[in-house]
Design an enzyme around this catalytic site. Structure first.
Site, PDB file in Angstrom:
ATOM      1  CG  ASP A  32      -1.971   0.967   1.088  1.00  0.00           C
ATOM      2  OD1 ASP A  32      -3.332   0.454   0.919  1.00  0.00           O
ATOM      3  OD2 ASP A  32      -1.769   2.308   1.148  1.00  0.00           O
ATOM      4  CG  ASN A  88     -12.936  -0.682   3.192  1.00  0.00           C
ATOM      5  OD1 ASN A  88     -13.055  -1.085   4.354  1.00  0.00           O
ATOM      6  ND2 ASN A  88     -11.785  -0.010   3.221  1.00  0.00           N
ATOM      7  CD  GLN A  95     -14.783  -0.252  -3.339  1.00  0.00           C
ATOM      8  OE1 GLN A  95     -15.735  -0.410  -3.184  1.00  0.00           O
ATOM      9  NE2 GLN A  95     -13.859  -1.046  -4.006  1.00  0.00           N
ATOM     10  CG  HIS A 101      -8.540  -2.617  -2.736  1.00  0.00           C
ATOM     11  ND1 HIS A 101      -9.448  -1.902  -3.212  1.00  0.00           N
ATOM     12  CD2 HIS A 101      -8.353  -2.171  -1.439  1.00  0.00           C
ATOM     13  CE1 HIS A 101      -9.923  -0.886  -2.612  1.00  0.00           C
ATOM     14  NE2 HIS A 101      -9.194  -1.029  -1.611  1.00  0.00           N
ATOM     15  CG  HIS A 103      -6.877  -2.900   2.986  1.00  0.00           C
ATOM     16  ND1 HIS A 103      -6.013  -1.743   2.782  1.00  0.00           N
ATOM     17  CD2 HIS A 103      -8.052  -2.448   2.319  1.00  0.00           C
ATOM     18  CE1 HIS A 103      -6.778  -0.721   1.997  1.00  0.00           C
ATOM     19  NE2 HIS A 103      -8.013  -1.002   1.880  1.00  0.00           N
TER      20      HIS A 103
HETATM   21  P1  5GP Z   1      -9.762   1.526   0.007  1.00  0.00           P
HETATM   22  O1  5GP Z   1     -10.082   2.802   1.150  1.00  0.00           O
HETATM   23  O2  5GP Z   1     -10.579   1.704  -1.399  1.00  0.00           O
HETATM   24  O3  5GP Z   1     -10.194   0.233   0.820  1.00  0.00           O
HETATM   25  O4  5GP Z   1      -8.132   1.476  -0.012  1.00  0.00           O
HETATM   26  C1  5GP Z   1      -7.463   1.914  -0.746  1.00  0.00           C
HETATM   27  C2  5GP Z   1      -6.145   1.823  -0.488  1.00  0.00           C
HETATM   28  O5  5GP Z   1      -5.229   1.957  -1.668  1.00  0.00           O
HETATM   29  C3  5GP Z   1      -5.523   2.829   0.291  1.00  0.00           C
HETATM   30  O6  5GP Z   1      -5.053   2.114   1.564  1.00  0.00           O
HETATM   31  C4  5GP Z   1      -4.362   3.625  -0.566  1.00  0.00           C
HETATM   32  O7  5GP Z   1      -3.202   3.921   0.388  1.00  0.00           O
HETATM   33  C5  5GP Z   1      -4.309   2.415  -1.470  1.00  0.00           C
HETATM   34  N1  5GP Z   1      -3.690   3.195  -2.889  1.00  0.00           N
HETATM   35  C6  5GP Z   1      -4.666   4.175  -3.370  1.00  0.00           C
HETATM   36  N2  5GP Z   1      -3.611   4.458  -4.624  1.00  0.00           N
HETATM   37  C7  5GP Z   1      -2.484   3.544  -4.653  1.00  0.00           C
HETATM   38  C8  5GP Z   1      -1.617   3.559  -5.590  1.00  0.00           C
HETATM   39  O8  5GP Z   1      -1.631   4.219  -6.604  1.00  0.00           O
HETATM   40  N3  5GP Z   1      -0.638   2.468  -5.350  1.00  0.00           N
HETATM   41  C9  5GP Z   1      -0.750   1.882  -4.193  1.00  0.00           C
HETATM   42  N4  5GP Z   1       0.305   0.846  -3.954  1.00  0.00           N
HETATM   43  N5  5GP Z   1      -1.597   1.955  -3.297  1.00  0.00           N
HETATM   44  C10 5GP Z   1      -2.762   2.903  -3.545  1.00  0.00           C
END
Ligand code: 5GP
Ligand code: ZN
Length: 138
Positions: A32, A88, A95, A101, A103
């Site tokens: 992440d 999420n 999300q 994805h 985590h």
């Molecule tokens: P969500 O809130 O959708 O469950 O999580 C999205 C996750 O993706 C976040 O923890 C954020 O830090 C990660 N993330 C967003 N953009 C990128 C990216 O371009 N590269 C990587 N490696 N992680 C990302």
């Protein structure tokens, strides 16, 4: 199917660089970009699906097998004290990237993170009604 506008499709395709832990035909595991703790990783299916509601059960089976593998490697390599699996679905659920994805967040004593909800209340009848509604839909 690759979606040019989707950041995780582009990462899975190698269009956008990421720190990759593992890759096979179906999944990529990346670090992440804004880790909650040391080692915070994401398991991403290579095929685009917005969320869990678009995932088939065969893919889900493969996903969780991989999650177990990565979790055990994290425990061994990072010596974490625990681990949260968070996934999420939908803006209301937090999300922010609309490509499924999972985590994997290693947890360490004193890491200061909190992945909790506020416990609510439900009567026996309310719980049973909710269970029945879900049961009937399965
Ligand atoms: P969500 O809130 O959708 O469950 O999580 C999205 C996750 O993706 C976040 O923890 C954020 O830090 C990660 N993330 C967003 N953009 C990128 C990216 O371009 N590269 C990587 N490696 N992680 C990302
Ligand atoms: Zn995508």
């Amino acid at each position: 199917m690759k979606d040019e506008n989707c950041i995780f499709c582009r990462i899975a395709d190698g269009d956008i660089p990421s720190t990759t832990v593992y890759e096979d035909d179906s999944f990529t595991v990346i670090m992440d970009l804004s880790p909650a703790t040391r080692g915070h990783a994401l398991i991403i299916p290579k095929d685009h699906m917005d969320d869990i509601f678009e995932m088939d059960e065969k893919t889900a089976g493969k996903l969780f097998k991989l999650a177990v593998r990565v979790a055990k490697a994290m425990k061994k390599a990072l010596k974490c004290d625990g681990l949260n699996i968070v996934q999420n679905n939908g803006a209301i659920a937090g999300q922010t990237v609309r490509h499924f994805h999972l985590h994997l967040i290693p947890r360490y004593e004193g890491d200061g993170q909190s992945i909790l909800w506020t416990p609510g209340e439900a009567s026996d009848e309310e719980r049973e009604r909710a269970a029945q509604d879900i049961r009937e839909a399965m």
